[in-house]
Motif scaffolding. Sequence first.
Motif, PDB file in Angstrom:
ATOM      1  N   LEU A  45       0.850  -1.179   0.000  1.00 54.55           N
ATOM      2  CA  LEU A  45       0.000   0.000   0.000  1.00 54.55           C
ATOM      3  C   LEU A  45       0.895   1.241   0.000  1.00 54.55           C
ATOM      4  N   ALA A  46       0.303   2.402  -0.168  1.00 56.41           N
ATOM      5  CA  ALA A  46       1.072   3.621   0.050  1.00 56.41           C
ATOM      6  C   ALA A  46       1.714   3.504   1.428  1.00 56.41           C
ATOM      7  N   PRO A  47       2.997   3.827   1.577  1.00 52.48           N
ATOM      8  CA  PRO A  47       3.727   3.444   2.784  1.00 52.48           C
ATOM      9  C   PRO A  47       3.373   4.214   4.045  1.00 52.48           C
ATOM     10  N   CYS A  48       2.555   5.244   3.925  1.00 51.26           N
ATOM     11  CA  CYS A  48       2.063   5.959   5.091  1.00 51.26           C
ATOM     12  C   CYS A  48       0.661   6.453   4.764  1.00 51.26           C
ATOM     13  N   SER A  49      -0.008   6.938   5.780  1.00 53.63           N
ATOM     14  CA  SER A  49      -1.386   7.398   5.603  1.00 53.63           C
ATOM     15  C   SER A  49      -1.481   8.855   6.035  1.00 53.63           C
ATOM     16  N   PRO A  50      -1.093   9.787   5.156  1.00 50.18           N
ATOM     17  CA  PRO A  50      -1.001  11.198   5.548  1.00 50.18           C
ATOM     18  C   PRO A  50      -2.359  11.851   5.737  1.00 50.18           C
ATOM     19  N   THR A  51      -2.409  12.797   6.668  1.00 47.93           N
ATOM     20  CA  THR A  51      -3.600  13.642   6.758  1.00 47.93           C
ATOM     21  C   THR A  51      -3.578  14.690   5.650  1.00 47.93           C
ATOM     22  N   LYS A  52      -2.379  14.977   5.143  1.00 45.30           N
ATOM     23  CA  LYS A  52      -2.216  15.955   4.063  1.00 45.30           C
ATOM     24  C   LYS A  52      -0.859  15.745   3.409  1.00 45.30           C
ATOM     25  N   ALA A  53      -0.789  16.132   2.152  1.00 43.54           N
ATOM     26  CA  ALA A  53       0.487  16.194   1.441  1.00 43.54           C
ATOM     27  C   ALA A  53       0.728  17.656   1.106  1.00 43.54           C
ATOM     28  N   LEU A  72      -2.653   7.018  -3.795  1.00 43.68           N
ATOM     29  CA  LEU A  72      -2.744   5.828  -4.644  1.00 43.68           C
ATOM     30  C   LEU A  72      -1.614   4.876  -4.291  1.00 43.68           C
ATOM     31  N   ASN A  73      -1.936   3.585  -4.261  1.00 43.23           N
ATOM     32  CA  ASN A  73      -0.960   2.558  -3.922  1.00 43.23           C
ATOM     33  C   ASN A  73      -0.017   2.279  -5.085  1.00 43.23           C
ATOM     34  N   PRO A  74       1.175   1.767  -4.802  1.00 40.16           N
ATOM     35  CA  PRO A  74       2.069   1.321  -5.874  1.00 40.16           C
ATOM     36  C   PRO A  74       1.399   0.265  -6.752  1.00 40.16           C
ATOM     37  N   GLY A  75       1.640   0.337  -8.047  1.00 39.67           N
ATOM     38  CA  GLY A  75       1.118  -0.660  -8.968  1.00 39.67           C
ATOM     39  C   GLY A  75      -0.304  -0.436  -9.418  1.00 39.67           C
ATOM     40  N   TYR A 112      12.140   8.867   3.665  1.00 38.84           N
ATOM     41  CA  TYR A 112      11.818   9.424   2.352  1.00 38.84           C
ATOM     42  C   TYR A 112      11.167   8.357   1.480  1.00 38.84           C
ATOM     43  N   THR A 113      10.271   8.813   0.614  1.00 33.74           N
ATOM     44  CA  THR A 113       9.643   7.907  -0.338  1.00 33.74           C
ATOM     45  C   THR A 113       9.514   8.623  -1.682  1.00 33.74           C
ATOM     46  N   ILE A 114       8.916   7.929  -2.639  1.00 28.73           N
ATOM     47  CA  ILE A 114       8.760   8.460  -3.994  1.00 28.73           C
ATOM     48  C   ILE A 114       7.318   8.898  -4.191  1.00 28.73           C
ATOM     49  N   ALA A 115       7.137  10.037  -4.811  1.00 27.11           N
ATOM     50  CA  ALA A 115       5.791  10.546  -5.087  1.00 27.11           C
ATOM     51  C   ALA A 115       5.655  10.928  -6.556  1.00 27.11           C
ATOM     52  N   ASN A 116       4.438  10.841  -7.038  1.00 24.51           N
ATOM     53  CA  ASN A 116       4.082  11.313  -8.374  1.00 24.51           C
ATOM     54  C   ASN A 116       2.979  12.348  -8.197  1.00 24.51           C
ATOM     55  N   ASP A 117       3.313  13.586  -8.473  1.00 25.38           N
ATOM     56  CA  ASP A 117       2.331  14.671  -8.363  1.00 25.38           C
ATOM     57  C   ASP A 117       1.564  14.755  -9.676  1.00 25.38           C
ATOM     58  N   LEU A 122       2.190   6.987  -4.254  1.00 24.37           N
ATOM     59  CA  LEU A 122       3.224   7.106  -3.231  1.00 24.37           C
ATOM     60  C   LEU A 122       3.802   5.725  -2.952  1.00 24.37           C
ATOM     61  N   GLY A 123       5.137   5.626  -2.831  1.00 21.89           N
ATOM     62  CA  GLY A 123       5.724   4.339  -2.465  1.00 21.89           C
ATOM     63  C   GLY A 123       7.067   4.108  -3.143  1.00 21.89           C
ATOM     64  N   PRO A 124       7.549   2.854  -3.190  1.00 19.23           N
ATOM     65  CA  PRO A 124       6.869   1.677  -2.652  1.00 19.23           C
ATOM     66  C   PRO A 124       7.064   1.492  -1.147  1.00 19.23           C
TER      67      PRO A 124
END
Length: 267
Positions: free
Chosen positions: A49-57, A90-93, A134-139, A164-166
Amino acid sequence: MDRYIRFSNNNKIHYGLVNGDKVSKLMGEEFQDFEVSGIEYDLSSVKLLAPCSPTKAVCVGLNYKDTILEPGAKWPVEPLLFIKPSTSLLNPGESIIKWPMTEDLAFEAELAIVIGKKAHLVSEDDAHKYIWGYTIANDVTAKDLQKTDGLWARSKSFDTFLPLGPWIASGIDAHNLTITSLVNGQQKQKGNTADLIFGIEYLVSYISHITTLLPGDVILTGTPGGYGSSLDVNDKVEIEISEIGTLTNYCKRSTDTWSLAPRHKSI
Protein backbone atom coordinates in the motif's frame (compact mmCIF):
# COMPACT_ATOMS: atom_id res chain seq x y z
CA MET A 1 19.13 1.90 5.58
CA ASP A 2 15.74 0.65 6.79
CA ARG A 3 12.78 0.18 4.45
CA TYR A 4 9.33 0.52 6.00
CA ILE A 5 6.20 -0.61 4.20
CA ARG A 6 2.50 -0.46 4.79
CA PHE A 7 0.81 -3.60 3.52
CA SER A 8 -2.38 -5.60 3.41
CA ASN A 9 -2.55 -9.27 4.43
CA ASN A 10 -5.79 -11.22 4.93
CA ASN A 11 -7.73 -7.95 4.61
CA LYS A 12 -5.84 -6.36 7.50
CA ILE A 13 -3.44 -3.42 7.20
CA HIS A 14 -0.04 -3.52 8.91
CA TYR A 15 3.30 -1.76 8.88
CA GLY A 16 6.40 -3.80 8.22
CA LEU A 17 10.18 -3.68 8.01
CA VAL A 18 11.70 -5.19 4.87
CA ASN A 19 14.59 -7.61 5.31
CA GLY A 20 15.65 -8.93 1.92
CA ASP A 21 12.67 -10.88 0.56
CA LYS A 22 10.96 -10.99 3.97
CA VAL A 23 8.76 -8.53 5.86
CA SER A 24 8.81 -8.30 9.64
CA LYS A 25 5.41 -7.18 10.90
CA LEU A 26 5.54 -4.15 13.17
CA MET A 27 3.26 -3.48 16.10
CA GLY A 28 1.98 0.06 16.59
CA GLU A 29 0.19 2.67 14.52
CA GLU A 30 2.89 5.35 14.29
CA PHE A 31 6.63 5.33 13.59
CA GLN A 32 7.73 6.33 17.09
CA ASP A 33 5.70 3.47 18.62
CA PHE A 34 6.78 0.64 16.30
CA GLU A 35 7.99 -2.64 17.78
CA VAL A 36 9.03 -5.73 15.84
CA SER A 37 6.43 -8.45 16.42
CA GLY A 38 8.51 -11.47 15.44
CA ILE A 39 5.98 -12.38 12.71
CA GLU A 40 7.39 -12.58 9.16
CA TYR A 41 5.85 -12.76 5.69
CA ASP A 42 7.29 -13.25 2.23
CA LEU A 43 7.46 -9.83 0.60
CA SER A 44 5.99 -11.31 -2.57
CA SER A 45 2.92 -12.55 -0.67
CA VAL A 46 1.71 -9.17 0.64
CA LYS A 47 0.00 -6.29 -1.14
CA LEU A 48 2.01 -3.08 -0.93
CA LEU A 49 0.00 0.00 0.00
CA ALA A 50 1.07 3.62 0.05
CA PRO A 51 3.73 3.44 2.78
CA CYS A 52 2.06 5.96 5.09
CA SER A 53 -1.39 7.40 5.60
CA PRO A 54 -1.00 11.20 5.55
CA THR A 55 -3.60 13.64 6.76
CA LYS A 56 -2.22 15.96 4.06
CA ALA A 57 0.49 16.19 1.44
CA VAL A 58 2.12 19.61 1.39
CA CYS A 59 3.68 20.18 -2.03
CA VAL A 60 6.29 22.63 -3.28
CA GLY A 61 6.20 24.15 -6.75
CA LEU A 62 9.12 25.51 -8.80
CA ASN A 63 11.81 24.15 -6.51
CA TYR A 64 14.53 22.91 -8.90
CA LYS A 65 17.26 25.06 -10.42
CA ASP A 66 16.92 23.31 -13.80
CA THR A 67 13.25 24.18 -14.22
CA ILE A 68 12.46 26.21 -17.32
CA LEU A 69 9.90 28.80 -16.32
CA GLU A 70 6.69 29.06 -18.30
CA PRO A 71 5.93 32.46 -19.88
CA GLY A 72 5.02 34.96 -17.19
CA ALA A 73 6.25 32.81 -14.30
CA LYS A 74 8.84 34.06 -11.80
CA TRP A 75 11.14 32.30 -9.36
CA PRO A 76 9.59 32.16 -5.88
CA VAL A 77 11.31 34.09 -3.10
CA GLU A 78 9.61 31.77 -0.58
CA PRO A 79 8.40 28.18 -1.11
CA LEU A 80 5.36 28.04 -3.37
CA LEU A 81 2.99 25.67 -1.55
CA PHE A 82 -0.21 23.78 -2.27
CA ILE A 83 -1.91 20.81 -0.61
CA LYS A 84 -3.18 17.51 -1.94
CA PRO A 85 -5.93 15.82 0.09
CA SER A 86 -5.52 12.38 1.65
CA THR A 87 -8.20 11.05 -0.74
CA SER A 88 -5.83 11.52 -3.69
CA LEU A 89 -3.49 8.80 -2.34
CA LEU A 90 -2.74 5.83 -4.64
CA ASN A 91 -0.96 2.56 -3.92
CA PRO A 92 2.07 1.32 -5.87
CA GLY A 93 1.12 -0.66 -8.97
CA GLU A 94 -2.40 0.74 -9.16
CA SER A 95 -3.94 2.93 -11.85
CA ILE A 96 -4.07 6.69 -12.13
CA ILE A 97 -7.56 7.53 -13.37
CA LYS A 98 -8.14 9.96 -16.20
CA TRP A 99 -11.41 11.45 -15.01
CA PRO A 100 -14.03 12.91 -17.39
CA MET A 101 -13.35 16.48 -16.25
CA THR A 102 -9.81 16.52 -17.69
CA GLU A 103 -8.28 15.91 -21.11
CA ASP A 104 -4.60 16.51 -20.31
CA LEU A 105 -2.88 14.58 -17.51
CA ALA A 106 0.72 15.21 -16.52
CA PHE A 107 3.04 13.44 -14.08
CA GLU A 108 5.78 14.90 -11.90
CA ALA A 109 8.56 12.85 -10.26
CA GLU A 110 9.24 13.98 -6.71
CA LEU A 111 11.13 13.09 -3.54
CA ALA A 112 8.70 13.00 -0.62
CA ILE A 113 9.72 13.68 2.97
CA VAL A 114 7.77 11.56 5.46
CA ILE A 115 7.18 13.10 8.88
CA GLY A 116 7.79 10.85 11.88
CA LYS A 117 6.47 12.91 14.77
CA LYS A 118 4.32 15.99 15.35
CA ALA A 119 6.15 19.06 14.08
CA HIS A 120 5.13 22.62 14.97
CA LEU A 121 7.39 25.69 14.88
CA VAL A 122 10.44 23.49 14.25
CA SER A 123 13.86 25.09 13.69
CA GLU A 124 15.86 24.25 10.59
CA ASP A 125 18.62 22.80 12.79
CA ASP A 126 16.17 20.44 14.50
CA ALA A 127 14.18 19.50 11.39
CA HIS A 128 16.00 16.18 10.88
CA LYS A 129 14.63 14.95 14.21
CA TYR A 130 11.09 15.02 12.76
CA ILE A 131 11.83 13.13 9.55
CA TRP A 132 10.88 9.44 9.48
CA GLY A 133 12.42 8.92 6.06
CA TYR A 134 11.82 9.42 2.35
CA THR A 135 9.64 7.91 -0.34
CA ILE A 136 8.76 8.46 -3.99
CA ALA A 137 5.79 10.55 -5.09
CA ASN A 138 4.08 11.31 -8.37
CA ASP A 139 2.33 14.67 -8.36
CA VAL A 140 -0.28 13.91 -11.01
CA THR A 141 -1.85 17.05 -12.43
CA ALA A 142 -4.75 17.88 -14.72
CA LYS A 143 -2.75 20.35 -16.79
CA ASP A 144 -5.70 21.77 -18.69
CA LEU A 145 -7.54 22.59 -15.45
CA GLN A 146 -4.40 24.04 -13.87
CA LYS A 147 -4.11 26.49 -16.76
CA THR A 148 -7.76 27.55 -16.77
CA ASP A 149 -8.22 27.76 -12.99
CA GLY A 150 -5.17 29.72 -11.94
CA LEU A 151 -5.57 28.18 -8.49
CA TRP A 152 -4.28 24.60 -8.31
CA ALA A 153 -6.69 22.85 -5.94
CA ARG A 154 -8.90 21.20 -8.57
CA SER A 155 -6.10 20.15 -10.91
CA LYS A 156 -4.11 18.47 -8.14
CA SER A 157 -6.81 16.91 -5.96
CA PHE A 158 -8.61 14.20 -7.92
CA ASP A 159 -8.70 10.69 -6.49
CA THR A 160 -5.58 8.68 -7.55
CA PHE A 161 -3.52 11.85 -8.18
CA LEU A 162 -0.97 11.05 -5.44
CA PRO A 163 0.82 7.75 -6.12
CA LEU A 164 3.22 7.11 -3.23
CA GLY A 165 5.72 4.34 -2.47
CA PRO A 166 6.87 1.68 -2.65
CA TRP A 167 8.33 2.12 0.86
CA ILE A 168 9.89 4.64 3.21
CA ALA A 169 13.69 4.63 3.18
CA SER A 170 15.10 5.69 6.55
CA GLY A 171 18.75 6.39 7.33
CA ILE A 172 19.75 7.72 3.90
CA ASP A 173 21.29 11.02 2.85
CA ALA A 174 18.63 12.58 0.66
CA HIS A 175 20.66 15.61 -0.41
CA ASN A 176 22.23 14.04 -3.52
CA LEU A 177 19.72 11.62 -5.03
CA THR A 178 19.09 11.09 -8.74
CA ILE A 179 15.43 11.33 -9.80
CA THR A 180 14.28 9.86 -13.10
CA SER A 181 10.85 9.44 -14.67
CA LEU A 182 10.00 7.09 -17.53
CA VAL A 183 6.87 6.51 -19.57
CA ASN A 184 6.65 3.15 -21.32
CA GLY A 185 10.39 2.80 -20.75
CA GLN A 186 11.30 6.17 -22.29
CA GLN A 187 13.06 8.66 -20.04
CA LYS A 188 11.18 11.92 -19.54
CA GLN A 189 12.92 13.56 -16.59
CA LYS A 190 16.27 13.36 -14.86
CA GLY A 191 17.39 15.53 -11.98
CA ASN A 192 19.13 15.54 -8.62
CA THR A 193 18.02 16.67 -5.18
CA ALA A 194 21.28 18.63 -4.92
CA ASP A 195 19.54 21.15 -7.19
CA LEU A 196 16.69 21.92 -4.79
CA ILE A 197 16.23 25.66 -4.31
CA PHE A 198 14.64 25.29 -0.88
CA GLY A 199 16.29 22.36 0.89
CA ILE A 200 14.82 19.50 2.89
CA GLU A 201 15.39 20.85 6.41
CA TYR A 202 14.31 24.34 5.43
CA LEU A 203 11.03 23.02 4.00
CA VAL A 204 10.21 21.03 7.14
CA SER A 205 10.89 24.09 9.29
CA TYR A 206 9.09 26.56 7.03
CA ILE A 207 5.96 24.44 6.63
CA SER A 208 5.82 23.64 10.36
CA HIS A 209 5.51 27.37 10.95
CA ILE A 210 2.36 27.40 8.80
CA THR A 211 0.60 24.13 9.58
CA THR A 212 1.27 21.42 12.14
CA LEU A 213 2.77 18.38 10.48
CA LEU A 214 1.51 15.08 11.88
CA PRO A 215 3.12 11.62 11.81
CA GLY A 216 2.70 10.15 8.33
CA ASP A 217 2.24 13.52 6.62
CA VAL A 218 4.36 14.02 3.51
CA ILE A 219 6.12 16.97 1.92
CA LEU A 220 6.58 16.75 -1.86
CA THR A 221 9.78 18.66 -2.52
CA GLY A 222 9.16 19.60 -6.16
CA THR A 223 9.94 18.10 -9.54
CA PRO A 224 13.06 18.51 -11.69
CA GLY A 225 13.13 19.87 -15.23
CA GLY A 226 11.21 18.13 -17.97
CA TYR A 227 7.97 18.07 -16.00
CA GLY A 228 4.62 18.47 -17.67
CA SER A 229 4.82 15.59 -20.14
CA SER A 230 1.40 14.15 -20.90
CA LEU A 231 0.24 10.82 -19.54
CA ASP A 232 -2.10 8.89 -21.81
CA VAL A 233 -4.48 6.01 -21.17
CA ASN A 234 -2.64 2.65 -21.00
CA ASP A 235 0.71 4.32 -20.27
CA LYS A 236 3.08 2.88 -17.67
CA VAL A 237 4.83 5.55 -15.60
CA GLU A 238 7.88 4.75 -13.48
CA ILE A 239 9.66 7.09 -11.08
CA GLU A 240 13.09 6.03 -9.88
CA ILE A 241 15.04 7.65 -7.04
CA SER A 242 18.49 6.37 -6.19
CA GLU A 243 18.80 4.78 -2.73
CA ILE A 244 15.02 4.37 -2.58
CA GLY A 245 13.73 2.37 -5.56
CA THR A 246 11.01 2.59 -8.20
CA LEU A 247 7.35 3.60 -8.01
CA THR A 248 5.30 2.14 -10.86
CA ASN A 249 1.74 3.04 -11.80
CA TYR A 250 -0.48 2.85 -14.86
CA CYS A 251 -3.05 5.14 -16.43
CA LYS A 252 -6.59 4.18 -17.33
CA ARG A 253 -9.76 5.99 -18.26
CA SER A 254 -12.57 6.35 -15.76
CA THR A 255 -15.41 3.88 -16.21
CA ASP A 256 -17.67 5.77 -13.81
CA THR A 257 -20.74 7.53 -15.11
CA TRP A 258 -20.31 11.26 -15.62
CA SER A 259 -23.10 12.68 -13.44
CA LEU A 260 -22.21 16.35 -13.10
CA ALA A 261 -24.67 18.51 -15.01
CA PRO A 262 -23.22 21.62 -16.69
CA ARG A 263 -24.20 24.87 -15.03
CA HIS A 264 -23.81 28.35 -16.45
CA LYS A 265 -24.58 31.30 -14.26
CA SER A 266 -24.54 34.91 -15.27
CA ILE A 267 -22.71 37.30 -13.00
